[in-house]
Design an enzyme around this catalytic site. Sequence first.
Site, PDB file in Angstrom:
ATOM      1  N   HIS A 267       0.800  -1.132  -0.116  1.00 21.27           N
ATOM      2  CA  HIS A 267       0.187  -0.235  -0.107  1.00 21.27           C
ATOM      3  C   HIS A 267       0.856   1.212  -0.100  1.00 21.27           C
ATOM      4  O   HIS A 267       0.727   2.288  -0.964  1.00 21.27           O
ATOM      5  CB  HIS A 267      -1.026  -0.023   1.085  1.00 21.27           C
ATOM      6  CG  HIS A 267      -1.653   1.080   1.395  1.00 21.27           C
ATOM      7  ND1 HIS A 267      -3.354   1.168   0.856  1.00 21.27           N
ATOM      8  CD2 HIS A 267      -1.719   2.429   2.042  1.00 21.27           C
ATOM      9  CE1 HIS A 267      -3.650   2.407   1.042  1.00 21.27           C
ATOM     10  NE2 HIS A 267      -2.762   3.019   1.616  1.00 21.27           N
ATOM     11  N   GLU A 268       1.961   1.338   1.049  1.00 20.63           N
ATOM     12  CA  GLU A 268       2.801   2.460   0.991  1.00 20.63           C
ATOM     13  C   GLU A 268       3.402   2.718  -0.088  1.00 20.63           C
ATOM     14  O   GLU A 268       3.802   3.709  -0.602  1.00 20.63           O
ATOM     15  CB  GLU A 268       3.380   2.577   2.033  1.00 20.63           C
ATOM     16  CG  GLU A 268       2.663   2.603   3.671  1.00 20.63           C
ATOM     17  CD  GLU A 268       1.633   3.780   3.582  1.00 20.63           C
ATOM     18  OE1 GLU A 268       1.703   4.755   3.131  1.00 20.63           O
ATOM     19  OE2 GLU A 268       0.376   3.452   4.274  1.00 20.63           O
ATOM     20  N   HIS A 271       1.642   4.683  -3.023  1.00 24.41           N
ATOM     21  CA  HIS A 271       1.791   6.055  -2.703  1.00 24.41           C
ATOM     22  C   HIS A 271       3.423   6.273  -3.139  1.00 24.41           C
ATOM     23  O   HIS A 271       3.442   7.294  -3.794  1.00 24.41           O
ATOM     24  CB  HIS A 271       1.570   6.249  -1.203  1.00 24.41           C
ATOM     25  CG  HIS A 271       0.269   6.284  -0.612  1.00 24.41           C
ATOM     26  ND1 HIS A 271      -0.631   6.894  -1.416  1.00 24.41           N
ATOM     27  CD2 HIS A 271      -0.343   5.495   0.416  1.00 24.41           C
ATOM     28  CE1 HIS A 271      -1.885   6.589  -0.603  1.00 24.41           C
ATOM     29  NE2 HIS A 271      -1.773   5.746   0.253  1.00 24.41           N
ATOM     30  N   GLU A 297      -4.621   7.700  -3.258  1.00 20.50           N
ATOM     31  CA  GLU A 297      -5.099   6.384  -2.966  1.00 20.50           C
ATOM     32  C   GLU A 297      -5.226   5.398  -3.892  1.00 20.50           C
ATOM     33  O   GLU A 297      -5.357   4.103  -3.527  1.00 20.50           O
ATOM     34  CB  GLU A 297      -6.466   6.684  -1.839  1.00 20.50           C
ATOM     35  CG  GLU A 297      -6.648   5.483  -0.830  1.00 20.50           C
ATOM     36  CD  GLU A 297      -5.672   5.288   0.141  1.00 20.50           C
ATOM     37  OE1 GLU A 297      -4.841   6.400   0.480  1.00 20.50           O
ATOM     38  OE2 GLU A 297      -6.089   4.444   1.114  1.00 20.50           O
TER      39      GLU A 297
END
Length: 503
Positions: A267-268, A271, A297
Amino acid sequence: MTPYEKLMARVQETQLLAGASSILAWDQEVKMPKGGLPYRGKQLALLAQLAHERSVATEYQDLLAECEQDPALTGDPASPQASNLRELRRSLDRLTKLPGSLVAEEAALASEGQAVWAEARKADDFSKFAPVLERVVSLLRRKAECFGWAEGGEIWDALADDYEPGCTAREVENIFTPLRERLSGLIREIAEAPRRPSDRFQRIKLPVDKQRSFVEELVGAIGFDFKRGRLDVSTHPFCSGNHPGDVRLTTRFHEDNLSDAIGSTMHEAGHGLYEQGLPFEHQGTPRGSAVSLGIHESQSRMWENQVGRSASFWRWCLPRLKEHFGGEVAALSFDDVYGGVNRVEPSLIRVEADEATYNLHIMIRFELERRMLSGDLAVRDLPAAWKAEYKDALGLDVPDDARGCLQDIHWSMTAMGYFPTYTLGNLYCAQFYEKADEDLGGLDAAFERGEFDGLLTWLREHVHEPGSSRPAAELCVHVTGKPLSADPLMRHLEGKLRPLYGI
Ligand code: ZN
């Protein structure tokens, strides 16, 4: 120098202050000893004040106004010049429409609110938090009045603009309503399904240092460039991008939950890939910056869900997982792992929710904050309304407020209009992914070989490089040919979960 060149130089300089703040904030979360806290607070406050002064200075305002008069700069709305001027004007309006006293009041209330919220949550006592939340709602109403909102719109719109520029409650509602109906139907079917994936994968204990080296390799494999970024550990995972050459990710580890570490890190890293892909030549200007929280997101969910929860990814990843950990992991089957990361189970806590039920948590918060802002729901009635919504949407009885309306930090720090950006991210993500998959003639075969650069190159070209050249909703139409809709996300979830649950 032309006035536009002068303007850009000034904006880029102000951005240097913001970049320094972001590194100090990262340091505070990751490295700083406790003793550094009071002084760090002062450093950050001074940098914020200097940046603010530069952003509202008369000299700067005159320069911006002068550039806006030049049709050569504003003629093509998608040009770097026009998008920079548009975004700078939007930010300046936000800054100058608020009286300084209200800005100071909000900063103080946010810091008091977080402290009171943390105590109330720990004590599971909503009555401790209610007076602060009432002040938050009343302050946000005054703030929204300062900004105003378009005719036919509502108070929520004025606040959402800080997170998802141009987004309105009506538009969100138009997408959320059919999404909620279809999601609830799917979740009901899953609850009664004949098959359930095993949770063996989630129950294996694994040493943290081994988990760490595994996820580090993983984010390198999907394309995160460690020469332009780092991965560290913090209580709450985050990504802070200060410029494309220095992107900081954090993640977390639990001995008994490798799949959480994989999900959080992917997830990170999503980003981070966005931040690393922003155009260097426009660095420090809006054109070179992320367009909205929803689009940001969409990039994190792309790698966490569309890639990291796909069957093709696990066909590639599982042999590596077995080789790296051995032992109990070596005995896991494909179904244990692929099924395990895709289990659907209604639960009370948003941040622990699976890919399907997650969006219902968001819709509940959107409805409730919207009703509190409009005056339709009194703060004292929030716990009861929360419980009713959870019963209705997820079929759950909420046993206490700590696991109910006190679980999230957002409202305590005066962030209303923020929650929907998470689900907008899921929706943008699914719609972008469908298009990429179509353009590239299917991505599964590449994932099975551990090749992720096709998808990354596509995202670089269509989402990262454009920065803020177009507002989020327009970017979506430009890239996919259609306005944002609930269909791609539902096709994604139904296409994956129905076979997995035998429905
Ligand atoms: Zn995120």
